[in-house]
Design an enzyme around this catalytic site. Structure first.
Site, PDB file in Angstrom:
ATOM      1  CE  LYS A 135      -3.806   1.906   2.819  1.00  0.00           C
ATOM      2  NZ  LYS A 135      -4.625   1.654   4.042  1.00  0.00           N
ATOM      3  CB  SER A 144      -7.735   3.458   2.976  1.00  0.00           C
ATOM      4  OG  SER A 144      -6.940   2.875   4.000  1.00  0.00           O
ATOM      5  CB  SER A 150      -8.225   0.481   5.694  1.00  0.00           C
ATOM      6  OG  SER A 150      -8.989   1.653   5.847  1.00  0.00           O
TER       7      SER A 150
END
Length: 574
Positions: A131, A215, A239
């Site tokens: 990420k 996210s 997330s």
């Protein structure tokens, strides 16, 4: 000052420019109305048989082949770089590409193996995606902010730009992992969808009418397209779990202090009431165990002051196996949660819960209704933590470039609010601790129900009211239940009490079975919004998942239970 649109366009085009010409799609992907699913055979048409074999092997299988030298690390890296490049062109899932560095690293691993006759570590030659919160040398970290382009977390002249690396990055390199891309996030990280002004919207590859989650949405989309065998996201309100669920993947939100977070970019850094945690997403539970075991072997507690000294505990894993495989057929006890009293789940999610419950019962385990302390009260406490600074941190990040907030963010951070005082923060922390204690004692009390001599072993629960969000549906709210918060309540309670939670993929939406509830009477405005958003035709064939929740720091136990249920579901006919 260069306009933000120009900076964003240049960055977006620079990412595409790093894809080798041979890997560019010959024509644009048809719209979702013509090609809603780009997984499986659709993406396979652009790959060789060898690339398909490599990229559709899970992380455990890949490592088995690389540490035995059956597969060259370079061949594996090139195959995943190619598939990741295709994935990005289909759903906008990458922020950073560093394929050349990855292939060079893989070549060095092959040379090491040729010279020493052994792998460099337990993840030798395993591609791992990250990420875009992880700092990697020679690579930017924008976290979706235009104002962070060309800086270190929005600052210039720090001597850290493209040099500094996060602690986990160092550990993954030590283990022999190949790092090759960083994946998309919603700017601020505070949304259950993935959208920003640099790369646009990241779509769900199984159903491009829907969100990939957030996210850690780029991770979910990339791994869902098998452009990565395993990747790392973060979770402060769902997330990791939401993207894993929306993309039919396994993922785990560990308790805080289990895996290293040191040296990562973040929003609202210093807000410690509810800590963001890092965890893996993958195509199998075995892959999650593989990378967590590897990282714990690196003794991260020696380099991250917030990590507890807890090596991988085989005994916790074995305790579960002893129960379910013991003579006479031991029983696990599950709590069953079907909602949070704020919104009800759409038909596909309810069916997924029922499938898991029936599977557990068929295996001989016990199930009980889960009736914990009020989740409404839990969420009121949790959402306050995200606005301690009144939104100052995220507003400052947007002010660097003048870019606008995505609509998914404005419900929480659209306007600056008063910052909390130290006394107000302390009071919220006291309320949080009291709630955790109440929840703990409720869990303890279930020992009176189970008949196993133990409290509930794990909770089977939804983590969103829908199989996946429709665009602009997954907002995190603003700390009041009057806000447009329609999803995080079902996931955020886990963060509030800091429990371990793993995602279990269950089934696909079936429009012929998962029909609209006729005559349904919504609980409130949010519930009405969820109800009206469900369209069986639009959702057909989307992934549906649940979460398996355990108590604090029970990662080994919960992964083992999730694997047992997943293996049983593998025999379930959808």
């Amino acid at each position: 000052m260069v306009e933000w649109q120009t900076l964003a366009k240049e960055k977006r085009e620079s990412v595409i420019g790093l894809i080798p010409k041979a890997w560019l799609l010959p024509s644009p992907v048809p719209p979702a109305t013509e090609q809603r699913d780009v997984t499986g055979k659709y993406i396979q048409q652009f790959l060789s048989p060898a690339e398909i074999e490599i990229t559709e092997t899970d992380a455990v299988g890949i490592v088995k082949n690389t540490i035995s030298a059956k597969w060259k690390a370079r061949d594996v890296a090139e195959a995943f770089c190619h598939r990741a490049a295709l994935a990005h062109q289909m759903v906008n899932c990458l922020h950073e590409i560093f394929f050349d560095a990855a292939i060079a690293d893989a070549q060095a691993l092959d040379e090491y193996y040729a010279k020493h006759g052994k792998p460099i570590g337990p993840l030798h030659g395993l591609p791992v995606s990250l990420k875009d919160q992880f700092h990697v040398k020679d690579v930017e970290t924008t976290m979706g902010y235009v104002g962070w382009i060309g800086t270190f977390e929005g600052k210039k002249g720090t001597n850290k730009e493209k040099v500094f690396e996060s602690e986990m990055v160092r550990e993954l390199r030590n283990l022999g992992a190949i790092l090759y891309c960083k994946t998309s996030v919603p700017h601020t990280l505070m949304a259950g969808e993935t959208v920003n002004n640099i790369i646009g919207y990241t779509w769900n590859p199984k159903n491009r009418n829907l969100a990939c989650g957030g996210s850690s949405g780029g991770e979910g989309a990339l791994i869902g397209l098998k452009g990565s065998p395993v990747g790392f996201g973060t979770d402060i309100g769902g997330s990791i779990r939401i993207p894993a669920a929306f993309n039919g993947l396994y993922g785990i939100r560990p308790s805080s202090g289990r895996l290293p977070y040191e040296g990562m970019a973040n929003s609202m850094d210093g807000q410690n009431s509810i800590l963001s945690v890092v965890g893996p997403i993958a195509t199998s539970v075995g892959a999650l165990k593989l990378v967590i075991k590897g990282l714990l072997e690196q003794q991260p507690w020696l380099h991250d002051p917030l990590v507890a000294e807890i090596p991988w505990r085989d005994e916790q894993e074995q305790a579960v196996l002893d129960i379910v495989k013991g003579s006479g057929g031991g029983q696990l006890a599950f709590g069953i949660s079907k909602g949070d009293g704020i919104v009800n789940c759409q038909p596909p999610v309810r069916r997924a819960i029922d499938i898991v419950v029936k599977t557990a019962e068929k295996l001989g385990h016990k199930v009980f209704e889960w009736a914990p302390p009020s989740h409404k009260r839990c969420l009121e406490i949790a959402f306050k933590t995200w606005i301690y600074d009144g939104g100052a941190d995220v507003h400052a990040a947007f002010a660097l470039s003048g870019e606008p907030m995505a609509s998914q963010i404005t419900s929480t951070y659209g306007t600056l609010k008063d910052e909390y005082t130290a006394s107000q923060i302390a009071a919220n922390n006291v309320a949080k601790r009291a709630y955790q204690k109440e929840y703990m004692e409720y869990w303890n009390s279930t020992a009176e129900l189970t008949g196993t001599g133990r409290p509930i072993d794990a909770v089977i629960a939804p983590l969103a009211p829908f199989a996946a969000a429709r665009p602009d549906m997954a907002k995190f709210g603003s700390g009041t239940l009057k806000a447009k918060r329609v999803m995080p309540g079902l996931s955020t309670w886990v963060n509030m009490v800091d429990y371990t939670s793993a995602v279990l993929p269950v089934t696909l939406v079936d429009k012929s079975i998962d029909v609209v509830d006729e005559g349904y009477k919504p609980l409130n405005d949010q519930d009405e919004k969820v109800f009206l958003a469900y369209d069986p035709e639009l959702y057909d064939r989307a992934h549906v998942a649940v979460q398996i929740v355990g108590r604090r720091l029970q990662e080994e136990k919960i992964l083992t239970i999730t694997e047992i249920l997943g293996d049983a579901l593998g025999k379930h006919v959808v």
